[in-house]
Design a protein around this motif. Structure first.
Motif, PDB file in Angstrom:
ATOM      1  N   PRO A 127      -1.716 -16.970   9.069  1.00 18.37           N
ATOM      2  CA  PRO A 127      -2.231 -17.287   7.728  1.00 18.37           C
ATOM      3  C   PRO A 127      -1.455 -16.610   6.594  1.00 18.37           C
ATOM      4  CG  PRO A 127      -3.676 -15.727   8.828  1.00 18.37           C
ATOM      5  CD  PRO A 127      -2.650 -16.167   9.840  1.00 18.37           C
ATOM      6  N   ALA A 128      -1.461 -17.292   5.458  1.00 20.28           N
ATOM      7  CA  ALA A 128      -0.774 -16.793   4.264  1.00 20.28           C
ATOM      8  C   ALA A 128      -1.478 -15.593   3.642  1.00 20.28           C
ATOM      9  CB  ALA A 128      -0.658 -17.917   3.229  1.00 20.28           C
ATOM     10  N   THR A 129      -2.679 -15.263   4.107  1.00 22.50           N
ATOM     11  CA  THR A 129      -3.394 -14.105   3.565  1.00 22.50           C
ATOM     12  C   THR A 129      -2.625 -12.804   3.806  1.00 22.50           C
ATOM     13  OG1 THR A 129      -4.702 -14.077   5.602  1.00 22.50           O
ATOM     14  CG2 THR A 129      -5.745 -15.016   3.650  1.00 22.50           C
ATOM     15  N   MET A 130      -1.640 -12.828   4.713  1.00 27.30           N
ATOM     16  CA  MET A 130      -0.844 -11.634   5.009  1.00 27.30           C
ATOM     17  C   MET A 130       0.403 -11.521   4.139  1.00 27.30           C
ATOM     18  SD  MET A 130      -0.927 -11.305   9.120  1.00 27.30           S
ATOM     19  CE  MET A 130      -1.912 -12.517   9.934  1.00 27.30           C
ATOM     20  N   VAL A 131       0.677 -12.516   3.314  1.00 31.04           N
ATOM     21  CA  VAL A 131       1.915 -12.548   2.540  1.00 31.04           C
ATOM     22  C   VAL A 131       1.704 -12.008   1.134  1.00 31.04           C
ATOM     23  CG1 VAL A 131       3.662 -14.060   1.525  1.00 31.04           C
ATOM     24  CG2 VAL A 131       2.831 -14.500   3.830  1.00 31.04           C
ATOM     25  N   ASP A 132       2.606 -11.137   0.727  1.00 35.74           N
ATOM     26  CA  ASP A 132       2.694 -10.710  -0.667  1.00 35.74           C
ATOM     27  C   ASP A 132       1.370 -10.145  -1.193  1.00 35.74           C
ATOM     28  OD1 ASP A 132       4.137 -10.224  -2.953  1.00 35.74           O
ATOM     29  OD2 ASP A 132       3.932 -12.254  -3.748  1.00 35.74           O
ATOM     30  N   MET A 133       0.660  -9.388  -0.333  1.00 32.96           N
ATOM     31  CA  MET A 133      -0.627  -8.849  -0.754  1.00 32.96           C
ATOM     32  C   MET A 133      -0.877  -7.513  -0.078  1.00 32.96           C
ATOM     33  SD  MET A 133      -3.244  -9.130  -2.685  1.00 32.96           S
ATOM     34  CE  MET A 133      -2.606 -10.643  -3.385  1.00 32.96           C
ATOM     35  N   GLY A 134      -1.294  -6.560  -0.909  1.00 34.83           N
ATOM     36  CA  GLY A 134      -1.647  -5.246  -0.407  1.00 34.83           C
ATOM     37  C   GLY A 134      -2.738  -4.627  -1.255  1.00 34.83           C
ATOM     38  N   PHE A 135      -3.095  -3.415  -0.916  1.00 33.15           N
ATOM     39  CA  PHE A 135      -4.200  -2.703  -1.549  1.00 33.15           C
ATOM     40  C   PHE A 135      -4.062  -2.656  -3.071  1.00 33.15           C
ATOM     41  CE2 PHE A 135      -6.664   0.937  -2.925  1.00 33.15           C
ATOM     42  CZ  PHE A 135      -7.811   0.853  -2.150  1.00 33.15           C
ATOM     43  N   GLU A 136      -2.890  -2.254  -3.556  1.00 28.51           N
ATOM     44  CA  GLU A 136      -2.704  -2.107  -5.014  1.00 28.51           C
ATOM     45  C   GLU A 136      -2.894  -3.428  -5.750  1.00 28.51           C
ATOM     46  OE1 GLU A 136       1.134   0.021  -4.918  1.00 28.51           O
ATOM     47  OE2 GLU A 136       0.112   1.440  -6.247  1.00 28.51           O
ATOM     48  N   TYR A 137      -2.402  -4.520  -5.181  1.00 33.08           N
ATOM     49  CA  TYR A 137      -2.544  -5.822  -5.829  1.00 33.08           C
ATOM     50  C   TYR A 137      -4.017  -6.227  -5.915  1.00 33.08           C
ATOM     51  CZ  TYR A 137       2.485  -6.106  -5.069  1.00 33.08           C
ATOM     52  OH  TYR A 137       3.831  -5.849  -5.056  1.00 33.08           O
ATOM     53  N   LEU A 138      -4.758  -5.943  -4.863  1.00 40.25           N
ATOM     54  CA  LEU A 138      -6.192  -6.238  -4.883  1.00 40.25           C
ATOM     55  C   LEU A 138      -6.908  -5.364  -5.906  1.00 40.25           C
ATOM     56  CD1 LEU A 138      -6.534  -6.690  -1.075  1.00 40.25           C
ATOM     57  CD2 LEU A 138      -7.200  -8.409  -2.761  1.00 40.25           C
ATOM     58  N   GLU A 139      -6.495  -4.111  -6.011  1.00 43.97           N
ATOM     59  CA  GLU A 139      -7.075  -3.211  -7.027  1.00 43.97           C
ATOM     60  C   GLU A 139      -6.868  -3.766  -8.439  1.00 43.97           C
ATOM     61  OE1 GLU A 139      -8.255   0.675  -6.779  1.00 43.97           O
ATOM     62  OE2 GLU A 139      -9.211  -0.838  -5.528  1.00 43.97           O
TER      63      GLU A 139
ATOM     64  N   THR B 207       8.621  -5.953  -4.994  1.00 45.08           N
ATOM     65  CA  THR B 207       7.389  -6.150  -4.242  1.00 45.08           C
ATOM     66  C   THR B 207       7.253  -5.075  -3.176  1.00 45.08           C
ATOM     67  OG1 THR B 207       7.528  -8.524  -4.611  1.00 45.08           O
ATOM     68  CG2 THR B 207       6.149  -7.790  -2.792  1.00 45.08           C
ATOM     69  N   ASN B 208       6.072  -4.473  -3.110  1.00 39.95           N
ATOM     70  CA  ASN B 208       5.701  -3.519  -2.073  1.00 39.95           C
ATOM     71  C   ASN B 208       4.297  -3.866  -1.623  1.00 39.95           C
ATOM     72  OD1 ASN B 208       7.906  -1.408  -2.135  1.00 39.95           O
ATOM     73  ND2 ASN B 208       7.240  -1.329  -4.258  1.00 39.95           N
ATOM     74  N   TYR B 209       4.127  -4.089  -0.337  1.00 42.11           N
ATOM     75  CA  TYR B 209       2.780  -4.328   0.175  1.00 42.11           C
ATOM     76  C   TYR B 209       2.738  -4.044   1.667  1.00 42.11           C
ATOM     77  CZ  TYR B 209       4.543  -8.909   1.767  1.00 42.11           C
ATOM     78  OH  TYR B 209       5.250  -9.919   2.366  1.00 42.11           O
ATOM     79  N   SER B 210       1.539  -3.805   2.154  1.00 48.14           N
ATOM     80  CA  SER B 210       1.327  -3.645   3.590  1.00 48.14           C
ATOM     81  C   SER B 210      -0.070  -4.139   3.927  1.00 48.14           C
ATOM     82  CB  SER B 210       1.493  -2.184   4.018  1.00 48.14           C
ATOM     83  OG  SER B 210       0.531  -1.367   3.404  1.00 48.14           O
ATOM     84  N   ASN B 211      -0.210  -4.618   5.156  1.00 52.01           N
ATOM     85  CA  ASN B 211      -1.505  -5.082   5.623  1.00 52.01           C
ATOM     86  C   ASN B 211      -1.485  -5.217   7.139  1.00 52.01           C
ATOM     87  OD1 ASN B 211      -0.604  -7.913   6.217  1.00 52.01           O
ATOM     88  ND2 ASN B 211      -0.342  -7.956   3.993  1.00 52.01           N
ATOM     89  N   ILE B 212      -2.666  -5.462   7.695  1.00 52.38           N
ATOM     90  CA  ILE B 212      -2.813  -5.608   9.143  1.00 52.38           C
ATOM     91  C   ILE B 212      -3.662  -6.840   9.420  1.00 52.38           C
ATOM     92  CG2 ILE B 212      -3.704  -4.565  11.270  1.00 52.38           C
ATOM     93  CD1 ILE B 212      -3.510  -1.825   9.720  1.00 52.38           C
ATOM     94  N   GLY B 213      -3.110  -7.782  10.161  1.00 53.29           N
ATOM     95  CA  GLY B 213      -3.861  -8.944  10.608  1.00 53.29           C
ATOM     96  C   GLY B 213      -4.523  -8.627  11.942  1.00 53.29           C
TER      97      GLY B 213
ATOM     98  N   SER C   7       2.215  -5.354   8.921  1.00 56.81           N
ATOM     99  CA  SER C   7       3.370  -5.822   8.151  1.00 56.81           C
ATOM    100  C   SER C   7       3.508  -4.982   6.903  1.00 56.81           C
ATOM    101  CB  SER C   7       3.174  -7.273   7.701  1.00 56.81           C
ATOM    102  OG  SER C   7       2.902  -8.124   8.769  1.00 56.81           O
ATOM    103  N   ALA C   8       4.749  -4.716   6.524  1.00 62.60           N
ATOM    104  CA  ALA C   8       5.012  -4.039   5.253  1.00 62.60           C
ATOM    105  C   ALA C   8       6.315  -4.562   4.682  1.00 62.60           C
ATOM    106  CB  ALA C   8       5.092  -2.529   5.445  1.00 62.60           C
ATOM    107  N   VAL C   9       6.324  -4.736   3.375  1.00 64.64           N
ATOM    108  CA  VAL C   9       7.538  -5.081   2.642  1.00 64.64           C
ATOM    109  C   VAL C   9       7.757  -3.976   1.624  1.00 64.64           C
ATOM    110  CG1 VAL C   9       8.544  -6.676   0.962  1.00 64.64           C
ATOM    111  CG2 VAL C   9       7.391  -7.560   3.000  1.00 64.64           C
ATOM    112  N   ILE C  10       8.966  -3.429   1.634  1.00 64.29           N
ATOM    113  CA  ILE C  10       9.314  -2.321   0.745  1.00 64.29           C
ATOM    114  C   ILE C  10      10.440  -2.750  -0.183  1.00 64.29           C
ATOM    115  CG2 ILE C  10      10.047   0.100   0.637  1.00 64.29           C
ATOM    116  CD1 ILE C  10       7.353  -0.430   2.114  1.00 64.29           C
TER     117      ILE C  10
END
Length: 187
Positions: free
Chosen positions: A153-165, A3-9, A77-80
């Motif tokens: 919120p859980a909207t910040m978990v396990d979600m990033g740009f590529e997954y939305l794409e 899993t790789n993702y990053s986002n900003i709440g 947040s980012a998970v690498i």
């Protein structure tokens, strides 16, 4: 698969306002609706940056700018590779704290106290500390536990740009179309 993702709440900022600011700044990102006082920006730092350090710096700079522009708190947040969890919190455009599971702090109590104070969850320090202190957690699990303890919120978990794409949608969002792609023409 890792899993790789990053986002900003972005705290207390409406989706439309965040979209308008990102549009003006010519930033390409997906933007969630506001859920539990947070609108989440899923930017492309992990997709386009030449290195992990560059992506982290890009993510932090966008979080700083959003925090300054909306005079609010942002959580980057980012998970690498499911191994490293990065967190940066900005308040009014100023860095309040940074955390990397790859280089843990020497004083977890100060980190925990700061996080709880920033997010208004005094009294939850034990749960937040436990999320940091548990051994053998993969980064996504640690992220989930921290967000739960901080009541974010859980909207910040396990979600990033590529997954939305790829057509996935964040937790707590009913319809993928509720997450808006900003500046699609710049992709």
């Amino acid at each position: 698969m890792t899993t790789n993702y990053s986002n900003i709440g972005v705290l207390d900022s409406e989706q439309a306002d965040v979209i308008a600011w990102l549009t003006e700044q010519q930033q390409v990102a997906y933007v969630s609706p506001m859920i539990e006082r947070f609108t989440v920006v899923y930017e492309r730092a992990l997709v386009n940056a030449p290195s992990l350090e560059a992506s982290w710096n890009q993510l932090g700079e966008l979080a700083r700018q959003l925090s300054h522009a909306f005079d609010t708190i942002t959580l980057a947040s980012a998970v690498i590779e499911d191994e490293v969890l990065w967190l940066m919190v900005f308040n009014g455009g100023e860095l309040s704290l940074a955390y990397s599971s790859a280089q843990p702090p020497t004083d977890y109590h100060a980190l925990v106290h700061s996080l709880c104070a920033l997010f208004g969850v005094e009294g939850e320090e034990g749960q937040v500390y436990a999320a940091f202190a548990r051994d053998a957690l993969i980064a996504t699990e640690r992220h989930i536990e921290l967000l739960d303890a901080l009541i974010l919120p859980a909207t910040m978990v396990d979600m990033g740009f590529e997954y939305l794409e790829e057509g996935e949608k964040p937790y707590d969002v009913n319809d993928h179309d509720d997450v808006i792609l900003v500046n699609e023409d710049l992709v």
